[in-house]
Design a protein around this motif. Structure first.
Motif, mmCIF file in Angstrom:
data_model
loop_
_atom_site.group_PDB
_atom_site.id
_atom_site.type_symbol
_atom_site.label_atom_id
_atom_site.label_comp_id
_atom_site.label_asym_id
_atom_site.label_seq_id
_atom_site.Cartn_x
_atom_site.Cartn_y
_atom_site.Cartn_z
ATOM 1 N N ARG A 67 34.940 42.442 34.481
ATOM 2 C CA ARG A 67 35.540 42.832 33.206
ATOM 3 C C ARG A 67 36.246 41.658 32.522
ATOM 4 N N ARG A 68 36.083 40.452 33.039
ATOM 5 C CA ARG A 68 36.894 39.328 32.554
ATOM 6 C C ARG A 68 36.266 38.520 31.407
ATOM 7 N N GLY B 56 41.778 30.419 33.019
ATOM 8 C CA GLY B 56 41.603 31.011 34.348
ATOM 9 C C GLY B 56 40.152 31.366 34.563
ATOM 10 N N GLN B 57 39.915 32.421 35.322
ATOM 11 C CA GLN B 57 38.556 32.938 35.465
ATOM 12 C C GLN B 57 38.279 33.761 34.214
ATOM 13 N N ALA B 58 37.628 33.135 33.262
ATOM 14 C CA ALA B 58 37.565 33.698 31.910
ATOM 15 C C ALA B 58 36.272 33.253 31.239
ATOM 16 N N GLU B 59 35.219 34.007 31.454
ATOM 17 C CA GLU B 59 33.951 33.678 30.815
ATOM 18 C C GLU B 59 34.010 33.874 29.302
ATOM 19 N N ALA B 60 33.355 32.978 28.590
ATOM 20 C CA ALA B 60 32.999 33.292 27.215
ATOM 21 C C ALA B 60 31.883 34.330 27.249
ATOM 22 N N SER C 48 40.487 37.394 34.518
ATOM 23 C CA SER C 48 40.536 38.250 35.707
ATOM 24 C C SER C 48 41.936 38.736 36.019
ATOM 25 N N ALA C 49 42.956 38.200 35.338
ATOM 26 C CA ALA C 49 44.316 38.737 35.479
ATOM 27 C C ALA C 49 44.552 39.851 34.472
ATOM 28 N N PHE C 50 44.094 39.666 33.250
ATOM 29 C CA PHE C 50 44.252 40.710 32.229
ATOM 30 C C PHE C 50 43.404 41.931 32.565
ATOM 31 N N GLY D 283 47.690 37.207 30.674
ATOM 32 C CA GLY D 283 46.612 36.586 31.425
ATOM 33 C C GLY D 283 47.056 35.580 32.449
ATOM 34 N N ASN D 284 48.329 35.639 32.879
ATOM 35 C CA ASN D 284 48.841 34.616 33.788
ATOM 36 C C ASN D 284 49.334 35.181 35.113
ATOM 37 N N GLY D 285 48.931 36.399 35.464
ATOM 38 C CA GLY D 285 49.358 37.008 36.717
ATOM 39 C C GLY D 285 48.296 36.889 37.793
#
Length: 476
Positions: free
Chosen positions: A256-257, A281-285, A244-246, A85-87
């Motif tokens: 899809r994040r 990151g851009q990572a919704e619960a 949003s990286a994964f 998840g860090n790209g």
């Protein structure tokens, strides 16, 4: 007994002895030979030492009745363009690499086929591959998992792990089902129960989720009249490592994040459980996209854009944690007796379209943990499309606050543009101790309502049906 038969029996006993010896240090779920297993089960191995996931080898599930392979997980396939998840958070449409993909709720997601937590390895089969009234065998290549540097080969090609599924699922017409991770109820997974729930139902269906940690990506579409209710808002947790990286954007389709998301729905209620995204990151619960959505007594923990909303949503008694732009709000959203907490940066980026209301918060708590947050921002993001969301609306009524900068709102950028329709309003904003805040340095685009001059506005915005386009929400 013929010599050949006797020899075969001796060999069989020897193989069984070896298999038993190999299994001595691992606990299986479902147990080897288990009956009445739910078809949405994960495969779980608990070791005495922490296992390591390999970069090759197959996990294969076979229907014993006809020896047909129903699912294969190939560990040589990379999990994602950014498995940690860090790209890059941008989609690379020239990338032709095949990644581990699962179809969840009708949409493809990159996913982890195995997740290790402490001494437990959970194998995630592709969704909806197992059926009722079947017996399956599982083989695991020796390079799939290693323990203490040695390949785990208890279930390699010459031996298998078997179990049988229930004869049938919930009875036709059922309106309530139960999820329990230990397999003691109708479903093992939240997604399994949601997949079962009818589409466009005219009557309410309730999914009860027992306490437990459900590490799974959840996504669904086009469901109506569905209630998902946890046993405890802390002890019942649904979560996944995603961002949003994964899971970069598709060419088409929704984001899809998030860890938990849905779209095209109506009359959905989430109550009394936690949702957490384990990546930053851009990572919704949670991402909600639907009409008449209720979020009641929930505990939401995400990162950037921790909650993204579309449509109409009523939020009551809920706590939301995030890392800036904690609410990305396109919806008409009425918040009541809830809390928004951000580690840094603005608590929201409100993107209200013309003709609807935005984020309205009644008797809520807003906290910036680093002491310099703002309620909402409008950054320079015009792109020649909407002139920086000129109808953005966020209204605070009787808010309790801490860690909010004296200017309260902003930054508002991208001038010149017509900001006369922006509603950054607040009434009776207080500290957590109940003291009135000082409005002297408030951003000039904002407005501080007072009573009695603004009593009519305050009364209107205190009514959920006014904010939500005529819908008067009911919590079941």
């Amino acid at each position: 007994m013929k010599p050949a038969t006797l020899l075969a029996g001796i060999v069989s006993l020897a193989e069984a002895s070896i298999l038993h010896h190999r299994e001595a240090d691992v606990q299986l779920f479902p147990a080897n030979g288990a009956q009445d297993v739910n078809p949405d089960t994960h495969l779980v191995l608990t070791f005495s030492l922490a296992p390591t996931v390999g970069k090759a080898g197959n996990i294969t599930v076979t229907d014993v009745s006809d020896q047909k392979v129903v699912d294969t997980l190939d560990l040589s396939i990379p999990f994602s363009p950014s498995p940690y998840g860090n790209g890059s958070t941008k989609a690379n449409y020239t990338d032709e690499t095949v990644y581990q993909t699962n179809i969840i709720g009708g949409m493809n997601f990159y996913f982890f086929p195995i997740i290790v937590r402490d001494n437990v390895a959970t194998i995630y089969l592709h969704n909806n591959r197992l059926e009722y009234n079947k017996t399956y065998s599982v083989t695991i290549g020796s390079s799939v998992l290693s323990v203490n540097g040695e390949g785990f080969d208890s279930f390699s090609s010459d031996s298998s792990w078997t179990f049988s599924t229930k004869s049938q699922g919930p009875a036709a017409g059922s309106t309530e089902v139960v999820v329990a991770g230990d397999g003691s109820a109708d479903f093992n997974t939240v997604q399994g129960a949601i997949d079962w729930a009818p589409i466009n139902s005219n009557s309410k269906t309730t999914i009860h989720v027992k306490n437990g940690n459900y590490e799974e990506l959840v996504f669904f579409q086009y469901k109506t009249n569905l209630i998902i209710r946890g046993e405890d808002r802390i002890k019942t947790k649904v979560g996944y490592p995603n961002n949003s990286a994964f899971n970069p954007p598709n060419r088409q389709g929704p984001s899809r994040r998030p860890a938990f998301s849905f779209r095209g729905v109506s009359d959905i209620q989430l109550s009394n459980f936690a949702i957490e995204n384990y990546y930053r990151g851009q990572a919704e619960a949670l991402l909600t996209d639907g009409l008449r959505v209720v979020v009641d007594n929930m505990w939401l923990n995400g990162s950037g854009d921790a909650l993204t909303t579309y449509g109409t949503i009523y939020i009551k008694g809920t706590t939301l944690y995030g890392d800036g732009d904690t609410v990305l709000g396109y919806a008409s959203a009425f918040w009541e007796n809830s809390s928004i907490i951000t580690t840094a940066g603005p608590l929201s980026w409100t993107r209200t379209n013309q003709g609807i209301h935005g984020n309205v918060l009644l008797n809520c708590t807003l906290i910036g943990l680093q002491g310099n947050s703002t309620f909402a921002r409008l950054p320079d993001n015009t792109g020649g499309v909407l002139d920086n969301w000129p109808y953005a609306e966020m209204v605070l009524l009787n808010a309790n606050t801490e860690g909010v900068a004296p200017e309260g709102w902003g930054p508002v950028q991208g001038w010149p543009w017509d900001s006369s329709h922006v509603h950054f309003w607040e009434y009776n904003t207080r500290t957590l101790e109940g003291e009135s805040v000082d409005y002297a340095k408030r951003l000039n685009i904002s407005r501080q309502l007072t009573s009695p001059p603004d009593e009519a506005i305050i009364k209107q915005y205190s009514d959920p049906s006014f904010v939500l386009g005529g819908w008067s929400p009911v919590v079941y």
